[in-house]
Design a protein around this motif. Structure first.
Motif: not given
Length: 520
Positions: A286-289, A500-503
């Motif tokens: 939800s945060l990344v969205m 996406g925090l590069y994951l």
């Protein structure tokens, strides 16, 4: 013999027949094949509807072949009847949409054949009554989707998305196969109904390991954190593929858990793991969205969050609500993807958008207080009418009401017009009432056929408190975001979240970066 089978068991047949015919006309403008594909999907929908009527009138039914570990069976019950009808309906809508969307494509005929074959495999999956049938259906769905993701195989991005999907999906297949082997070692059975009866007496060590492998398979199939990256990159496929994947196939992990609910619930440790993994995935997605600028990419991250929330529901033992969530999410997401082009045009046509209502700290605090009071009032009314609710259901409602509070905050902003305030107030009341009303409907339809939520122990209570607090904190942060959106640190955080925090880069390394996925 065929006349004695429930009609829904035959639903894949017309799809497979037309899929075979598509091999004769795989190219551009394949004559009447697109119309024939739509009619085959409509026939499958009719058979699914007759299957629901068969279940309502005559109860559960089963058909099987072979015995022991190789047992293959289909089962018609309350869950499979509902899911078959849902899958067939969405499949018909998507196939119908694909008629015009793919018109003139170089591999138009092949595309329709692949879509029909994949849809047929999904229909088998949701009706599977044994692990053998589940595994074969999952493998078939994965093979069909991989081919669809490579529909435009000349694009490196499509090759990368297909490679990631194949890697994660096959890992899920392997986990499911290992679960079946462990269940057979523990109980000498792979039939789902027989395993549910055996699990009622407790699980041996092999049984607990099997449930853990089952949950891992479900997590991989639902693109749970941290292997969620493949789901956000399948936009390279044509829109009908995205719609079928996000509205149907991605729910397969949830269907797997719900179909084996009695077995999964016999392992409290696995249930706790689903709560933690599902909650983390929901919050992260939800945060990344919120940081995505592209419509379809935002929808993909929304699916990640929704699937995490569905895993959380399963971990809490709210099986009927998890199934309701799947139904609602499937219908919404199919519409969202198929109408995404129109949404982009509508936004582009809005030359002068209205002012943005930025809530102050006081408005946010007031909105959360009002939302909690509203939730308490509506919950109290429903409890007085329908009886007590489980702590898990009340906690889930509290998590959902935080989203209502975010909505209310926009209406209470200083710059918000009175009309917006009234509209958000009505929407908030409707959302709170709808949650409990739909809960009653789901309980009436599926409650007698699924296990009730277990009484929470100390670990479960701790997880419930942490989950509610986490969702509340994230909701507050989202509501206050406009106040500190222009801070330099915020801009940096937004960039990191947008990626996406590069994951996803870690998964890229596992598959060798952008290497081709033609023969993974």
């Amino acid at each position: 013999m065929l006349s004695s089978l429930p009609p829904s068991f035959l639903a894949p047949a017309p799809l497979l027949v037309v899929a075979a015919l598509a091999a004769l006309s795989p190219g551009r403008r394949p004559g009447g094949l697109p119309l024939l594909a739509e009619r085959a999907a409509l026939a499958a929908l009719a058979l699914a509807a007759f299957g629901v009527a068969r279940f309502v009138s005559a109860g559960p039914a089963e058909a099987s072949m072979l015995e022991g570990a190789a047992r293959l069976s289909l089962r018609l019950d309350a869950v499979s009847a509902a899911m078959t009808l849902l899958v067939a309906f969405i499949g018909w809508i998507v196939i119908r949409y694909a008629r015009s969307y793919l018109d003139g494509e170089a591999q138009e005929g092949a595309f329709h054949g692949l879509m029909l074959a994949t849809l047929a495999a999904v229909l088998v999956l949701v009706q599977a009554g044994s692990f053998g049938a589940l595994i074969l259906a999952f493998v078939a769905v994965g093979a069909g989707l991989r081919r669809l993701l490579l529909f435009r195989a000349h694009r490196p991005e499509a090759q990368r998305a297909a490679a990631k999907f194949t890697l994660v999906w096959r890992a899920g297949d392997a986990s499911l196969a290992l679960a079946a082997i462990l269940f057979f070692i523990a109980f000498g059975e792979t039939d789902l109904a027989a395993l549910a009866r055996a699990a009622a007496g407790g699980l041996p060590i092999a049984g607990h390991l099997a449930v853990a492998m089952l949950a891992l398979a479900a997590a991989l199939k639902t693109a749970a954190f941290p292997l969620h990256g493949w789901l956000t990159e399948v936009m390279e496929a044509p829109t009908p593929v995205s719609a079928l994947l996000h509205a149907g196939v991605i729910n397969a992990g949830g269907v797997l858990l719900i179909r084996t609910a009695d077995i999964v619930q016999a392992s409290p440790g696995v249930m706790a793991g689903l709560v933690m993994l599902g909650g983390l995935t929901a919050l992260f997605g939800s945060l990344v969205m919120l940081t995505q600028s592209a419509v379809k990419t935002a929808l993909a991250w929304s699916t990640v969050a929704q699937m995490g929330f569905m895993l959380l529901q399963c971990g809490l033992g709210l099986w009927t609500l998890a199934l309701l969530h799947i139904v609602a999410h499937s219908l919404y997401k199919a519409h969202a993807f198929l109408s995404s082009g129109g949404a982009v045009r509508a936004v582009a046509a809005t030359r002068r958008p209205g002012p943005v209502a930025v809530p102050s700290l006081g408005a946010v605090a007031k909105s959360f207080a009002l939302a909690v009071l509203l939730y308490g009032a509506v919950a109290g009314a429903f409890i007085a009418v329908a009886g007590p609710k489980s702590p898990q259901a009340l906690a889930l409602g509290a998590m959902l009401v935080f989203g209502v509070a975010y909505l209310v905050a926009q209406g209470l902003a200083d710059a918000a017009p009175k009309a917006l305030t009234r509209r958000t107030a009505r929407a908030s009341l409707a959302a709170a009432a709808a949650y409990f009303a739909l809960q009653l409907v789901a309980e009436a339809i599926w409650g007698p056929h699924l296990p009730a939520a277990p009484a929470p122990g100390q670990l479960q209570w701790a997880l419930i408190v942490v989950a509610v607090a986490s969702f509340g904190a994230v909701a507050v942060a989202q509501a206050l975001f406009p106040l500190w959106a222009h801070h330099p640190a915020t801009a940096s955080l937004r960039v990191h979240l947008a990626n996406g925090l590069y994951l996803n880069a870690l998964l890229d390394r596992l598959i060798g970066g952008y290497r081709a996925a033609r023969n993974p």
